[in-house]
Every structure is written in C-alpha cells, then in structure tokens.
Design an enzyme around this catalytic site. Structure first.
Site, mmCIF file in Angstrom:
data_model
loop_
_atom_site.group_PDB
_atom_site.id
_atom_site.type_symbol
_atom_site.label_atom_id
_atom_site.label_comp_id
_atom_site.label_asym_id
_atom_site.label_seq_id
_atom_site.Cartn_x
_atom_site.Cartn_y
_atom_site.Cartn_z
ATOM 1 N N THR A 18 -37.930 -16.774 -13.607
ATOM 2 C CA THR A 18 -38.141 -15.787 -12.548
ATOM 3 C C THR A 18 -39.382 -15.133 -12.774
ATOM 4 O OG1 THR A 18 -35.671 -15.202 -12.815
ATOM 5 C CG2 THR A 18 -37.187 -13.745 -11.635
ATOM 6 N N ARG A 22 -40.386 -18.135 -20.643
ATOM 7 C CA ARG A 22 -39.964 -17.333 -21.581
ATOM 8 C C ARG A 22 -38.901 -18.126 -22.814
ATOM 9 N NH1 ARG A 22 -38.242 -11.631 -18.946
ATOM 10 N NH2 ARG A 22 -40.476 -11.640 -17.926
ATOM 11 N N SER A 113 -41.646 -9.453 -21.300
ATOM 12 C CA SER A 113 -41.031 -8.223 -20.861
ATOM 13 C C SER A 113 -40.109 -7.492 -21.386
ATOM 14 C CB SER A 113 -40.579 -8.581 -19.446
ATOM 15 O OG SER A 113 -40.630 -7.598 -18.622
ATOM 16 N N HIS A 114 -38.800 -7.221 -20.760
ATOM 17 C CA HIS A 114 -37.767 -6.588 -21.455
ATOM 18 C C HIS A 114 -36.986 -7.173 -22.486
ATOM 19 C CE1 HIS A 114 -36.072 -9.137 -18.456
ATOM 20 N NE2 HIS A 114 -35.018 -8.850 -18.927
ATOM 21 N N LYS A 126 -47.199 -16.126 -18.706
ATOM 22 C CA LYS A 126 -47.217 -16.459 -17.249
ATOM 23 C C LYS A 126 -48.901 -16.363 -16.702
ATOM 24 C CE LYS A 126 -46.546 -11.818 -15.675
ATOM 25 N NZ LYS A 126 -45.627 -11.132 -14.285
ATOM 26 N N ASP A 277 -40.940 -0.778 -19.858
ATOM 27 C CA ASP A 277 -40.578 -2.002 -20.717
ATOM 28 C C ASP A 277 -41.607 -2.551 -21.215
ATOM 29 O OD1 ASP A 277 -41.651 -3.183 -18.711
ATOM 30 O OD2 ASP A 277 -40.520 -4.942 -18.621
ATOM 31 N N ASP A 279 -43.833 -4.521 -21.119
ATOM 32 C CA ASP A 279 -45.308 -5.065 -20.608
ATOM 33 C C ASP A 279 -45.250 -3.994 -19.550
ATOM 34 O OD1 ASP A 279 -43.188 -5.978 -18.854
ATOM 35 O OD2 ASP A 279 -44.516 -7.327 -18.091
ATOM 36 N N ASP A 281 -44.354 -2.670 -16.723
ATOM 37 C CA ASP A 281 -44.172 -2.833 -15.522
ATOM 38 C C ASP A 281 -42.778 -2.291 -14.904
ATOM 39 O OD1 ASP A 281 -42.612 -5.120 -16.226
ATOM 40 O OD2 ASP A 281 -43.318 -6.752 -15.124
ATOM 41 N N ARG A 282 -41.928 -2.054 -15.560
ATOM 42 C CA ARG A 282 -40.602 -1.707 -15.187
ATOM 43 C C ARG A 282 -40.659 -0.016 -15.373
ATOM 44 N NH1 ARG A 282 -35.324 -5.273 -16.578
ATOM 45 N NH2 ARG A 282 -36.140 -7.213 -15.605
ATOM 46 N N THR A 344 -35.218 -12.521 -5.769
ATOM 47 C CA THR A 344 -35.494 -11.603 -6.848
ATOM 48 C C THR A 344 -36.738 -12.146 -7.596
ATOM 49 O OG1 THR A 344 -32.894 -11.274 -7.539
ATOM 50 C CG2 THR A 344 -34.598 -11.399 -9.392
ATOM 51 N N GLU A 363 -37.485 -3.571 -6.789
ATOM 52 C CA GLU A 363 -36.050 -4.333 -7.002
ATOM 53 C C GLU A 363 -35.269 -3.328 -7.905
ATOM 54 O OE1 GLU A 363 -36.692 -8.580 -8.339
ATOM 55 O OE2 GLU A 363 -38.193 -7.589 -9.431
ATOM 56 N N GLU A 364 -33.807 -3.826 -8.049
ATOM 57 C CA GLU A 364 -32.785 -3.205 -8.601
ATOM 58 C C GLU A 364 -33.104 -3.066 -10.288
ATOM 59 O OE1 GLU A 364 -31.009 -4.896 -10.692
ATOM 60 O OE2 GLU A 364 -32.138 -6.577 -10.213
ATOM 61 N N SER A 365 -33.721 -3.976 -10.553
ATOM 62 C CA SER A 365 -33.986 -4.062 -12.245
ATOM 63 C C SER A 365 -35.041 -3.080 -12.695
ATOM 64 C CB SER A 365 -34.242 -5.505 -12.327
ATOM 65 O OG SER A 365 -35.349 -6.048 -11.555
ATOM 66 N N LYS A 376 -45.030 -5.219 -10.217
ATOM 67 C CA LYS A 376 -44.400 -3.951 -10.286
ATOM 68 C C LYS A 376 -45.351 -2.923 -11.196
ATOM 69 C CE LYS A 376 -40.568 -5.831 -13.043
ATOM 70 N NZ LYS A 376 -40.601 -7.234 -12.783
ATOM 71 N N ARG A 496 -25.151 -12.064 -13.671
ATOM 72 C CA ARG A 496 -25.268 -10.906 -13.091
ATOM 73 C C ARG A 496 -24.372 -10.614 -11.863
ATOM 74 N NH1 ARG A 496 -29.374 -9.640 -16.293
ATOM 75 N NH2 ARG A 496 -31.597 -10.585 -16.246
HETATM 76 C C1 VG1 Z 1 -34.982 -10.124 -14.203
HETATM 77 C C2 VG1 Z 1 -34.678 -9.293 -12.904
HETATM 78 C C3 VG1 Z 1 -35.591 -9.344 -11.791
HETATM 79 C C4 VG1 Z 1 -37.187 -9.128 -12.425
HETATM 80 C C5 VG1 Z 1 -37.332 -10.037 -13.477
HETATM 81 C C6 VG1 Z 1 -38.638 -10.288 -14.150
HETATM 82 O O1 VG1 Z 1 -34.915 -11.313 -13.576
HETATM 83 O O2 VG1 Z 1 -33.485 -9.447 -12.454
HETATM 84 O O3 VG1 Z 1 -35.241 -8.619 -11.056
HETATM 85 O O4 VG1 Z 1 -38.091 -9.507 -11.366
HETATM 86 O O5 VG1 Z 1 -36.464 -9.945 -14.753
HETATM 87 O O6 VG1 Z 1 -38.960 -8.598 -14.560
HETATM 88 P P1 VG1 Z 1 -33.437 -12.341 -13.902
HETATM 89 O O7 VG1 Z 1 -33.923 -13.742 -13.356
HETATM 90 O O8 VG1 Z 1 -33.359 -12.263 -15.348
HETATM 91 O O9 VG1 Z 1 -32.393 -11.637 -13.151
HETATM 92 V V1 VG1 Z 1 -39.862 -8.464 -16.052
HETATM 93 O O10 VG1 Z 1 -40.223 -6.692 -16.373
HETATM 94 O O11 VG1 Z 1 -38.600 -8.998 -17.419
HETATM 95 O O12 VG1 Z 1 -40.985 -9.615 -15.934
HETATM 96 CO CO CO Z 2 -41.690 -6.422 -17.455
#
Ligand code: VG1
Ligand code: CO
Length: 543
Positions: A18, A22, A113-114, A126, A277, A279, A281-282, A344, A363-365, A376, A496
């Site tokens: 996504t 990673r 990221s998270h 990335k 988070d 990086d 962005d969240r 997503t 996004e919901e995340s 983001k 999910r």
């Molecule tokens: C998750 C989230 C998605 C987000 C992605 C990257 O992806 O659901 O909405 O864009 O993380 O966010 P997935 O495929 O695990 O559902 V970040 O802040 O981790 O770069």
């Molecule tokens: Co992030």
C-alpha cells in the site's frame, strides 16, 4: 573516489505494498537487500541522473545507515543534487513539500510509518514522484519488475557524510544539501491556516497536548505549536525521535495511545490534543472527553472549509478512500461539491489533487490531507483543527455534536485481525468473494443486503484501473461492511473489517459505537466465517 559496480542477484519479494516496501529490519539488514531495491528504483524511474532528489526518513533503526548508502548510490547514478534532512530525518509530508518546493524529480523516503521500529521491528522505503506523491501503481510495478532482474548495483565508496552539518557538501560530483527538516515545512504551514487566530486562542488560556510517540513528528510539533504558536512548553510529549519509538507502536489511534486518552478525560484535561505516527503523516484528533474518528474529522473539515484560509472560496471537491465512512459524502451533497471514492492508499489521491478536482481528502486510517502536498499530513491536520476551534470558539465536542445534529452520525469502527496465517486471511476473503453475486436481497444477522461487490477503481484522470480493492456490502438500512487484507504488514496477514452505520436521529447519537454496530459485527462474522476460519474470538485491534 572510485564508483563501483557490484554484482548481485535478484531478491524475491521486493514488491511495494500500500505504501512502499515494508519488511522486517532483520531482512533489510541482510547484504544487498536495501541496495538491490534502491538499484531497482534507479533502473525503473527515468530521469534521476542529472536531477535533484529528496532523501530522509522517520529516524527508525537503520535510517541513518540507509541514508548514507542511498547517497553513495545516488552519486554513482549521476544524481546532480540531493536534499537530505539533518541526521537523515524528514517527515513524509515534509519530504513531499521539499520535492515540490525545489523542483526535485522525486524522493526516497525511509519509513515503515505506523509499524514498530528498533532492531526487531520494521523498516520501509518508498519512492515519491515529481508531483510530491507516492509512486503510482504502474511505477511501483516497474520497480518490482526491475528488482526481479538485477545483476549489479552501483555505489561510490566515498566516506560517509556528516549529516549533522547543515549546508552543502560533495559526494563525488554530486551536491548534497543538508537541510533543517522543519524549516520549509513550517513556512508552508503559515500560508495555509490562520496562525493569528490560533495564537490568540492559545493566549486566551486554551491548552493543547501533542503526542509525537517518540517519532519524527516531534521536531515539527515543537517548532509549530510551541515556538510559533506559543503553546506552553512541554505541550509536545514524546518529542525526541528514537530509533525504536521508545519501544511503542507509533500509531495514533485509541488502541495505541491509552495515556493520551486518559490525559484528555475529565474537567482538568487540555482543550485539544493530537497524536502523529512514525513518519508524521497520520493524525488522531481529540478534545476534552472526545475522540474523533478520522472519517468524522474529514467530514467536519469539509463542512467548515470556508473557515480555513487554505480552502476559502476554492473547495471544489473532496475524496475519501473506499473504506472511509460516507460522512463526507453527506457534506459534499449538502454543500454542493464533488466527492470521489478511491482505493486505500494515498497514491490514489494524487491525480485528483494534481488535476484540481479535489482540495481535501482523507482515509479512515487516521490520514487527512489537502492539496498543499501530495501526502497525508498529520501536523497540518492538527493545525486545521485548531483553526476551526479558534474561529468557531467552540470545543471539539461541541463542533462534533453540532455536525452530527446537522448531517447525521456515521457510527464507524475498524476491526483488525492481526498476524493471521496468509491462508486464514485469504480463506475469509475468498469465502466472502464467493458469496458476492448472491448476496443482494439476502439477509445477514437480520440485515437485508442491498448490494455487494469487489471494489474496482477507474482513475477519472488517467483512466488506469485498479481491481480487487476491497469487498463491500451495503445494507438496505444504510449500514456498510467492508473487508480487505492489509498491504502494509510484514508478517502473515491482517484482515481489516470496516463497519459503518448511518443514524440520522440526534436522539440516538449518544450510543456507544460498538453497541451501535453490534448487528453489523455479527453480520460480518456470519458472512466471513471469521471466528471459524481464523480461530479468533474477537479482533486484536479495535479502532
Ligand atoms: C494502511 C491504511 C491505509 C494507509 C496505509 C499507509 O494500509 O489502511 O489507509 O494509506 O496504511 O499509511 P493497509 O494496506 O495496511 O490497510 V502509513 O501512515 O502506514 O504510510
Ligand atoms: Co505514516
């Protein structure tokens, strides 16, 4: 200093998900793992030779080592100039901004990221393109293909650079500029939101708490909220980026931030809080005794866009990822702007933003952003919310309740089943996929199905098609259930389950979310056979 060409062989599985590649740190630390993937970027992305590249990451374990390696590979590929954050640090939105501000050909961003960090955690890499956004699928596919047919990589054997030293250095013929990671970003923020109004609101005695979760958001939050906006010292917690994020999970959601939730409850709590988070962005937004869902946050920002200088008189459209609640759709319909539904992942917003079709998206995340960058942006989201609080002179809870009263409430929750075997995760998905054609008109746990499909997206700007982006089931009474497998995990599969229920009547808005969604949760279990196929009694993470 000689430039070396070293022979290598393809490493299986270097497929971006996504948001980039990673993997476990232990894998990234193996010989040539990083080098191979970086070489694949140089092979697949045209025009990096002679261009400017942005480079930095979230400071997690391996960050600095990787920055040094990538600099030497960039020099060996004739990159003219690299802009790198001091100590190799850059938040994802700051990197996106630097690309745009300095006309770079792209960025290599080091972040998972998270996901947790440290030697036993995850690492990620990335590539972002010249518009500042994550590489689109066609390019990540090309990078993956390149990684699968490598025979060599190129690297300089010059000594490491001093990344603590701001200013210009040379590596072979390449210019390396070490930048303050915050400066350009902080300047940009001041052009977007009403700093004077926020300053006055803080001066009037309102208190904030920002939690950087020991990640890269810390330096950004200190500069913006404490230095520039005058929040009390120590408003920003866990502000020093650490390679293992203090052993925690740098994921701003209620499940991973119990301390922040506790600090925000009761009459003595601050007026506003946000967490970011790894990086940065969240974002998670909280008020006193009030935790926002990201879907509501997006809808409320859209409904109040006229109060934010960045959007004043120019909001034409918004977008949300498919699993994100339809709260923003209701606002768009009522206020007369366009609303797009994308798969997503932030990369799918890029074309809509570039074409000027949307100015705000989310996004919901816990992802919210706008057209000032192509990622983001967590710190920006907190600033935009402060802008609303300062102008509306209401608390977070008051703004949220007024929004629900006007537009109705979308109860929303995501249930994650983590660390499943790949077979178990796929078995649930397959079971639901098999039933899709016959679901419409049937009844699940007392809820009648209106429609069911496997979400496919055709990009309205370039016509590219993305299939298999999540299974969605819409019910007659306005509920919606979505299932998909995560594309950011590094172990097994994460299922999910996204749950959404619209309730118009304000008398029913005070219910507990999980109770309000109970029938839908049951419907999901019946449909997916989740408990049977995964052996789990309940989700591991509920947000
Ligand atoms: C998750 C989230 C998605 C987000 C992605 C990257 O992806 O659901 O909405 O864009 O993380 O966010 P997935 O495929 O695990 O559902 V970040 O802040 O981790 O770069
Ligand atoms: Co992030």
């Amino acid at each position: 200093m000689p430039l070396h060409t070293l022979s290598t062989t393809p490493i299986a599985g270097q497929k971006p998900g996504t948001s980039g590649l990673r993997k476990k740190v232990t894998l990234f630390a193996q010989p040539a793992y990083l080098e191979n993937f970086v070489q694949a970027i140089f092979n697949a992305v045209p025009g990096l030779s002679g261009a400017t590249l942005v480079l930095g990451g979230d400071g997690r374990y391996l960050n600095e080592r990787a920055v040094q390696t990538i600099l030497k590979m960039a020099a060996a590929h004739g990159v003219a100039r690299v802009l790198v954050g001091r100590m190799g640090l850059l938040s994802t939105p700051a990197a996106s901004h630097l690309i745009r501000r300095y006309g770079a050909a792209g960025a290599i961003i080091l972040s998972a990221s998270h996901n947790p960090g440290g030697p036993d955690g995850d690492f990620g890499i990335k590539f972002n393109t010249a518009n500042g956004g994550p590489a689109p699928e066609a390019l990540t596919d090309a990078i993956y293909a390149a990684s699968q047919c490598l025979s060599e990589y190129r690297i300089s054997d010059a000594p490491d650079l001093d990344l603590n030293l701001l200013g210009e250095q040379r590596l072979e013929a390449m210019r390396v500029t070490v930048l303050d990671p915050v400066a350009d970003y902080a300047q940009l923020m001041q052009t977007l939101v009403d700093f004077d109004a926020i300053r006055a609101w803080i001066d009037a005695g309102h208190r904030l708490r920002l939690d950087a979760l020991h990640a890269v958001g810390g330096p950004y939050a200190i500069r913006l909220f404490e230095d520039l906006l005058g929040a009390q010292m120590n408003s920003v917690r866990n502000a020093a980026p650490q390679p293992d994020f203090g052993g925690g999970h740098p994921d701003p959601n209620p499940a991973h931030c119990p301390e922040l939730l506790a600090a925000m409850s009761g009459p003595g709590a601050p007026d506003f809080a946000a967490a970011f988070d790894g990086d940065a962005d969240r974002n998670m937004i909280l008020g006193r005794d009030c935790v926002l869902t990201p879907s509501d946050s997006l809808a409320i920002l859209a409904a109040n866009a006229e109060l934010i200088p960045q959007f004043k008189g120019r909001l034409r459209g918004v977008a949300r990822s498919m699993p994100t609640s339809r709260a923003v759709d209701v606002v768009a319909e009522a206020l007369g702007f366009d609303c797009y539904e994308t798969p997503t992942g932030w990369k799918f917003f890029g074309n809509l933003l570039d074409a000027g079709r949307i100015q705000l998206c989310g996004e919901e995340s816990y992802g919210t952003g706008a057209d000032h960058v192509r990622e983001k942006d967590g710190v920006w989201a907190a600033l935009a919310w402060l802008n609303l609080l300062a102008v509306r002179k209401q608390s977070v809870a008051e703004i949220v309740h007024a929004h629900w009263a006007r537009f109705g409430r979308h109860f929303y929750s995501r249930h994650d089943y983590e660390g499943l075997s790949v077979q178990a995760g796929e078995a649930v998905m397959q079971r639901v996929r098999d039933q899709l054609p016959s679901l419409a008109g049937s009844t699940l746990a007392g809820l009648r199905v209106r429609s069911a499909d496997d979400f496919a997206y055709t990009d309205p700007v370039d016509g590219s098609v993305s299939q298999g982006q999540g299974l969605r089931i819409v019910f007659e009474s306005g509920e919606r259930l979505v299932l998909r497998l995560s594309g950011t995990g590094t172990e097994g599969a994460t299922l999910r389950v996204y749950l959404e229920r619209y309730v118009a009547d304000p008398a029913l808005h005070g219910q507990d979310t999980q109770q309000a969604l109970a029938m839908l949760i049951a419907a999901g279990d019946v449909l997916g056979g989740i408990r049977t196929l995964t052996g789990r009694e309940a989700a591991d993470v509920v947000t």
